[in-house]
Design an enzyme around this catalytic site. Structure first.
Site, PDB file in Angstrom:
ATOM      1  N   ARG A  11     -11.007  25.726  27.444  1.00 30.88           N
ATOM      2  CA  ARG A  11     -10.418  26.963  27.088  1.00 30.88           C
ATOM      3  C   ARG A  11     -10.572  28.126  28.001  1.00 30.88           C
ATOM      4  O   ARG A  11     -11.365  28.001  28.923  1.00 30.88           O
ATOM      5  CB  ARG A  11     -10.952  27.435  25.686  1.00 30.88           C
ATOM      6  CG  ARG A  11     -10.315  26.698  24.214  1.00 30.88           C
ATOM      7  CD  ARG A  11     -11.059  27.043  23.102  1.00 30.88           C
ATOM      8  NE  ARG A  11     -10.723  28.675  23.084  1.00 30.88           N
ATOM      9  CZ  ARG A  11     -11.298  29.432  22.162  1.00 30.88           C
ATOM     10  NH1 ARG A  11     -12.516  28.702  21.629  1.00 30.88           N
ATOM     11  NH2 ARG A  11     -11.028  30.680  21.961  1.00 30.88           N
ATOM     12  N   SER A  13     -10.897  31.218  27.619  1.00 35.76           N
ATOM     13  CA  SER A  13     -11.489  32.454  27.451  1.00 35.76           C
ATOM     14  C   SER A  13     -12.767  32.627  28.296  1.00 35.76           C
ATOM     15  O   SER A  13     -13.406  31.791  28.729  1.00 35.76           O
ATOM     16  CB  SER A  13     -11.988  32.571  25.899  1.00 35.76           C
ATOM     17  OG  SER A  13     -12.997  31.732  25.686  1.00 35.76           O
ATOM     18  N   THR A 125     -15.144  41.392  11.098  1.00 33.39           N
ATOM     19  CA  THR A 125     -15.328  39.909  11.571  1.00 33.39           C
ATOM     20  C   THR A 125     -14.217  38.954  10.976  1.00 33.39           C
ATOM     21  O   THR A 125     -13.651  39.513   9.893  1.00 33.39           O
ATOM     22  CB  THR A 125     -16.706  39.236  10.551  1.00 33.39           C
ATOM     23  OG1 THR A 125     -16.749  37.866  10.879  1.00 33.39           O
ATOM     24  CG2 THR A 125     -16.724  39.554   9.372  1.00 33.39           C
ATOM     25  N   SER A 127     -14.490  36.069   9.951  1.00 33.64           N
ATOM     26  CA  SER A 127     -14.929  34.763   9.502  1.00 33.64           C
ATOM     27  C   SER A 127     -15.420  34.965   7.681  1.00 33.64           C
ATOM     28  O   SER A 127     -16.045  35.837   7.347  1.00 33.64           O
ATOM     29  CB  SER A 127     -16.524  34.519   9.905  1.00 33.64           C
ATOM     30  OG  SER A 127     -17.375  33.625   9.103  1.00 33.64           O
ATOM     31  N   ARG A 130     -19.256  35.045   7.135  1.00 25.03           N
ATOM     32  CA  ARG A 130     -19.870  36.149   7.396  1.00 25.03           C
ATOM     33  C   ARG A 130     -19.510  37.206   6.368  1.00 25.03           C
ATOM     34  O   ARG A 130     -20.452  37.916   5.778  1.00 25.03           O
ATOM     35  CB  ARG A 130     -19.500  36.631   8.876  1.00 25.03           C
ATOM     36  CG  ARG A 130     -20.037  35.886   9.979  1.00 25.03           C
ATOM     37  CD  ARG A 130     -19.842  36.377  11.244  1.00 25.03           C
ATOM     38  NE  ARG A 130     -20.312  35.617  12.149  1.00 25.03           N
ATOM     39  CZ  ARG A 130     -19.666  35.190  13.543  1.00 25.03           C
ATOM     40  NH1 ARG A 130     -18.461  35.743  13.605  1.00 25.03           N
ATOM     41  NH2 ARG A 130     -20.519  34.636  14.535  1.00 25.03           N
ATOM     42  N   ARG A 151      -9.636  39.618  14.741  1.00 25.85           N
ATOM     43  CA  ARG A 151      -9.486  38.472  15.679  1.00 25.85           C
ATOM     44  C   ARG A 151      -9.765  39.093  17.149  1.00 25.85           C
ATOM     45  O   ARG A 151      -9.824  40.245  17.341  1.00 25.85           O
ATOM     46  CB  ARG A 151      -8.331  37.933  15.749  1.00 25.85           C
ATOM     47  CG  ARG A 151      -8.106  36.857  14.349  1.00 25.85           C
ATOM     48  CD  ARG A 151      -7.354  35.770  14.855  1.00 25.85           C
ATOM     49  NE  ARG A 151      -7.642  34.962  15.851  1.00 25.85           N
ATOM     50  CZ  ARG A 151      -6.794  34.171  16.703  1.00 25.85           C
ATOM     51  NH1 ARG A 151      -5.537  33.998  15.897  1.00 25.85           N
ATOM     52  NH2 ARG A 151      -7.180  33.397  17.458  1.00 25.85           N
ATOM     53  N   GLY A 152      -9.938  38.014  17.962  1.00 23.71           N
ATOM     54  CA  GLY A 152      -9.681  38.652  19.433  1.00 23.71           C
ATOM     55  C   GLY A 152     -11.051  38.201  20.077  1.00 23.71           C
ATOM     56  O   GLY A 152     -11.965  37.419  19.458  1.00 23.71           O
ATOM     57  N   ASN A 153     -11.205  38.399  21.558  1.00 20.66           N
ATOM     58  CA  ASN A 153     -12.406  37.867  22.181  1.00 20.66           C
ATOM     59  C   ASN A 153     -13.583  38.806  22.083  1.00 20.66           C
ATOM     60  O   ASN A 153     -13.344  40.027  21.245  1.00 20.66           O
ATOM     61  CB  ASN A 153     -12.041  37.623  23.705  1.00 20.66           C
ATOM     62  CG  ASN A 153     -11.513  38.867  24.305  1.00 20.66           C
ATOM     63  OD1 ASN A 153     -11.795  40.134  23.888  1.00 20.66           O
ATOM     64  ND2 ASN A 153     -10.602  38.747  25.343  1.00 20.66           N
ATOM     65  N   VAL A 154     -14.425  38.557  22.573  1.00 19.12           N
ATOM     66  CA  VAL A 154     -15.652  39.528  22.582  1.00 19.12           C
ATOM     67  C   VAL A 154     -15.333  41.065  22.895  1.00 19.12           C
ATOM     68  O   VAL A 154     -15.831  42.078  22.218  1.00 19.12           O
ATOM     69  CB  VAL A 154     -16.958  38.912  23.352  1.00 19.12           C
ATOM     70  CG1 VAL A 154     -17.909  40.013  23.462  1.00 19.12           C
ATOM     71  CG2 VAL A 154     -17.526  37.649  22.700  1.00 19.12           C
ATOM     72  N   THR A 156     -12.521  42.773  22.894  1.00 21.58           N
ATOM     73  CA  THR A 156     -11.667  43.410  21.737  1.00 21.58           C
ATOM     74  C   THR A 156     -12.517  43.375  20.851  1.00 21.58           C
ATOM     75  O   THR A 156     -12.313  44.699  20.408  1.00 21.58           O
ATOM     76  CB  THR A 156     -10.662  42.158  21.542  1.00 21.58           C
ATOM     77  OG1 THR A 156     -10.026  42.083  22.609  1.00 21.58           O
ATOM     78  CG2 THR A 156      -9.710  42.889  20.590  1.00 21.58           C
TER      79      THR A 156
END
Length: 319
Positions: A11, A13, A125, A127, A130, A151-154, A156
């Site tokens: 991927r 990312s 989160t 999840s 979590r 959502r989003g990458n680290v 974000t």
């Protein structure tokens, strides 16, 4: 493309590229061949929906597997927790390298730990697993928190905290370790408080089943203890008939007596996202020596959890 180079599908990312880069180094070492990264965009990367809505299962994996089957790449690296529990016949899980730290971590404003968060703190989160455990932990400590779906990458996610939009976010320690940002963690959440996702912290190296030579070479990267642990965790998930977006946590760890590893303990949890109801159990047995024994350990715990009412807590499962 270098002559004779192996093509590793990943991927795009930052985290996926970092993970794949580590594996590429190891594959170069064991095969003596050059490894080139081939970036592939998956549905999970482009969709703006929440993972719980797009089903979670396989959204980050399918495009990589399709590229493998079409022969566009020679092998792929996945975060193991993204893999659906059913393994396709034409692909083989050639290696599960040694696992990183499986814990979840908190990145909070002002260096706060979980129990120091103010009343009404907003924790981000994506999840349900979590959310369920954080809300249960807050209730146990007499705290009031609000879990917010993100959502989003680290970048974000941590950005929500830096901007003041959220008080904290929860991420996987392994991912932050791999991209060199573990120093931003303000609290490591004990697995006694928050059990990780099945397979969290572990990577999966997959190739075509008929590429026997490559599969044998990649197998050099396999860590038998990690493989036994994640096999038990994923067996629990499969037996609960839950996708990777279901609120299921699981962790298998090795219990040692001095230097001698004696047993494997498997812990599992499933709960409602508000944390009001959790079914949390564990089982301990001899360290599995075969995949079948690891699968049996997971199934045994799932059976006990279902008997305690786990099925009704899954949300997405039709009974």
């Amino acid at each position: 493309m270098t002559e004779n180079a192996l093509r590793l599908g990943t991927r795009r990312s930052k985290l996926a590229m970092a993970q794949s880069g580590h594996v590429a180094e190891d594959v170069r070492r064991v095969t003596g061949r050059d490894v080139e990264l081939v970036e592939i965009t998956t549905y999970g990367d482009t969709s703006r929906e929440h993972l719980a809505q797009i089903g979670g299962t396989g959204v980050f994996v399918t495009a990589l597997r399709d590229a493998l089957l079409r022969g566009e790449i020679d092998f792929a690296v996945h975060s193991l927790k993204d893999l659906p529990t059913a393994q396709p016949d034409d692909l083989v899980l050639a290696a599960v390298p040694q696992r990183e730290d499986p814990r979840d971590v908190l990145v909070a404003r002002d260096g706060l730990t979980f129990t120091q968060l103010p009343k009404g703190a907003r924790i981000g989160t994506g999840s349900p697993r979590r959310m369920a455990q954080l809300n249960a932990a807050a209730r146990a400590h007499g705290m009031e928190i609000e879990t917010v779906a993100i959502r989003g990458n680290v970048d974000t996610r941590i950005g929500y905290v830096r901007s003041g939009e959220l008080d904290a976010v929860v991420l996987a320690a392994a991912g932050l370790n791999r991209i060199g940002r573990i120093d931003e963690v303000t609290d490591f959440l004990s697995v006694d408080t928050v059990l990780p996702a099945p397979g969290q912290g572990a990577l999966a190296v997959e190739c075509a089943a008929d590429n026997v030579t490559l599969a044998a070479a990649l197998a050099e990267l396999d860590d038998p203890f990690t493989r036994a642990a994640v096999t038990a965790e994923r067996s629990l998930l499969a037996a609960l008939e839950a996708g990777c977006s279901a609120p299921v946590g699981a962790l298998a760890d090795l219990l040692a007596d001095g230097q001698i590893v004696k047993e494997m303990r498997l812990r599992g949890v499933v709960g409602t996202t508000d944390g009001s109801t959790l079914v949390q159990l564990s089982t301990t047995g001899p360290v599995p020596e075969t995949a079948d024994q690891a699968v049996a350990l997971g199934r045994e715990l799932a059976t006990e959890m279902l008997a305690k009412g786990a099925a009704g807590l899954m949300g997405e499962r039709a009974l």
